[in-house]
Scaffold this active site. Sequence first.
Site, PDB file in Angstrom:
ATOM      1  CG  ASP A 182      -2.156   0.824   1.087  1.00 20.23           C
ATOM      2  OD1 ASP A 182      -2.215   1.617   0.130  1.00 20.23           O
ATOM      3  OD2 ASP A 182      -3.056   0.702   1.931  1.00 20.23           O
ATOM      4  CG  ASP A 253      -9.341   2.923  -0.514  1.00 19.34           C
ATOM      5  OD1 ASP A 253      -8.436   2.597  -1.307  1.00 19.34           O
ATOM      6  OD2 ASP A 253      -9.189   2.925   0.715  1.00 19.34           O
TER       7      ASP A 253
HETATM    8  C1  GLA Z   1      -5.845   1.818   1.877  1.00 16.20           C
HETATM    9  C2  GLA Z   1      -6.038   0.887   0.698  1.00 16.20           C
HETATM   10  C3  GLA Z   1      -7.197  -0.040   0.970  1.00 16.20           C
HETATM   11  C4  GLA Z   1      -6.960  -0.806   2.249  1.00 16.20           C
HETATM   12  C5  GLA Z   1      -6.692   0.149   3.396  1.00 16.20           C
HETATM   13  C6  GLA Z   1      -6.251  -0.577   4.655  1.00 16.20           C
HETATM   14  O1  GLA Z   1      -6.936   2.676   2.022  1.00 16.20           O
HETATM   15  O2  GLA Z   1      -6.242   1.622  -0.470  1.00 16.20           O
HETATM   16  O3  GLA Z   1      -7.368  -0.931  -0.103  1.00 16.20           O
HETATM   17  O4  GLA Z   1      -5.872  -1.658   2.072  1.00 16.20           O
HETATM   18  O5  GLA Z   1      -5.673   1.082   3.067  1.00 16.20           O
HETATM   19  O6  GLA Z   1      -5.906   0.286   5.682  1.00 16.20           O
END
Ligand code: GLA
Length: 703
Positions: A182, A253
């Site tokens: 990430d 997201d």
């Molecule tokens: C970010 C990522 C998500 C998820 C969260 C977890 O927002 O984009 O897909 O993995 O972190 O904290």
Amino acid sequence: MPHRRRRIVSTAVLATALSAAAALTVAAAPATSASAAPAAPVRHSGGPPAASQSYNGQALTPPMGWNDWYQYGCNVTQADVLANAQALVSSGLARLGYKYVNLDDCWMAPTRAADGSLQADPTTFPNGIAWLATQLHHMGLKLGVYESFGVTTCQGRPGSYGHYQQDADTFASWGVDFVKFDYCGLPPGGVTSASLEADYQQMSQDLVATGRPIVYSQELPIAAGDANPSNANYLPYIAYSSEIANMWRVAPDLTTNFDSTIFGHLAADLPLASYAHPGAWNDLDMLLTGNTSYNWTVQQQETQMSIWAEMASPLIDSSDLSSMTAATKEILGNKAVVAVDQDPLGKQGQLVAAQNGVDVVAKPLADGDVAVLLANTASTPEQVSTTAQAAGLPHAGAYTVQDLWAHTTRETAGTITATVPAESALLYRVAPARAPAASRYAPLTNVSVSPDVPALYTGSQFAVAQPGQTISVPATFLNDGREPVTRASLALTGPSGWVTGTPVSARIVGTGGELDGNWQVTVPAGTAAGSYTLTATASYGWGPRRTGSAADQASVVVDVPPTGMPYLDQLSWLSAENGFGPVGIDENYYGGPLTIHGVVYAHGLWVNSVATLYYYLGGNCTQFTADLGLDDSDKGTGAVVYEFYADGTQVYDSGVVTNSTPTIQASVNVTGAQVLELYVGEGNGTINYGNADFGSPQLTCNS
Ligand code: GLA
């Protein structure tokens, strides 16, 4: 009109977005990979893809499986993971390809071990990750884990920064098969585009160096400020990712707003087709099929799956599969749709036309067929017409058109006309066919009906009929088939007493021919406000003695202007979009009373920026008043702006409103307006807690 493109985030992603925005110091200069050419074209050979096309030999088709994040968040446990893994196996989804069981954030303990290595959270994963991997492997599944390139994960657990090789080795020793890397926890020294690329590449190499086959999924492109394609780093990061990773997130997201999030992701991904190839995939983020916090309709879930498959995105579902419904199983288990996604040619769909708000996307398949996606981004059903040739198919006497959700196959001479429901997609598999063979199938026909209700004002998206009004309703039946249809008849039906006129008919409708009708429809006096359905149905004969039919429905919205002095919480809106969750009626997001600076409002609305509400006034009102301010439950750094529009013309602008702005008493003249629009935008340009109230929002109308 104000900012029509809404940016909407859920509170769950807030932390990521904020930390990313706050600490990012990426240099604007394009990275070294900026000029990297898209992947070399794959030959249309029909054979299996060469492993050499994948930098690490992995993910020759888009990875499929499950991830806990959107269903369980940080509360996921070992038991949840095992229950979902069991469900993948017992449902048969694993056999279809859903093999990766991926732990997202929070699987790790809050601190590293004394030797610096990662360890599983002792409470939620008491048996450790190696044990879990063994369990999953015994079930024929694979295990994925999550980490971040920075010093912490997005949820504040230990990040990988400074431990890349150590963590890669740990993962390999545990038997991990997939790593998601990430973008969170920026290192204290800040980052540059070059340092970021180096970091993501380092992890890529460190995973390869372990010698264990591990799929590498990463979010480098998200680093370029909310994955905004206008950001100078975005495309270079995509190009770079396609060389060092098996999949990379191309957009933020997912949010709870289906329309903006799903079609927004599609729009972001369409220009990126050339970067996808076996071993390297643009990642649209997870499927939300069956997710009980999002609760999308079956049509919405099918739409997401269709888009993901057409765009060759990984299919990683995030829901509780251990209690999956028959519908969830059917959607995820649609073999024909999965086959489009997993097609060994490894091409991503490309935009071939855009018409009436409908994107026509074509994905060539290994056997010479083409998957055609018709994605309607509009809020009304739209008719679209394309051709087999436009989709890239060779000339043929006829074509078969397989609807991958309706499970029907029709024949066409070449034109493909469809009416796509609002904010939905259809997915077809189109194949060339010999004319005689094609005549086994019913001809592809289409009906479209579109009531002629005038817009409420020029340029308005709303068409509303009043009781007593007569509207004309044209409808058309089309035959795209190579074969003529006979004894065609087209009829319109509606609520009892609405429709006058009789069906129209034609003895024969040949290829490309149509049958048109026009009906007068009167909304009876006294009809209550609501949405009423009109149906146009065609029936016809084809072949020696077969019959067929086609239909289309349209809704007529009937509304009655408000009278007296109603509060908005007592009226129905024409439409409402909210930044997060539903609009609160007489209560805030948390269920508490609407309160601005200690004053409680019995009547009012709570919204989260960016929000837009439309109310029908029908020209019957003169004034709108409301108290404006952030709800007292918003203890964050919220900042919003209220803007009001009467028939599209701005009549009010609050300026930036924060927690410290005294309550505003707004009063605007709305005389003669058909529609009042209440827009609440972000006051400081950042994604933030914008919990805004309308206290005692009241209209003054004629009786
Ligand atoms: C970010 C990522 C998500 C998820 C969260 C977890 O927002 O984009 O897909 O993995 O972190 O904290």
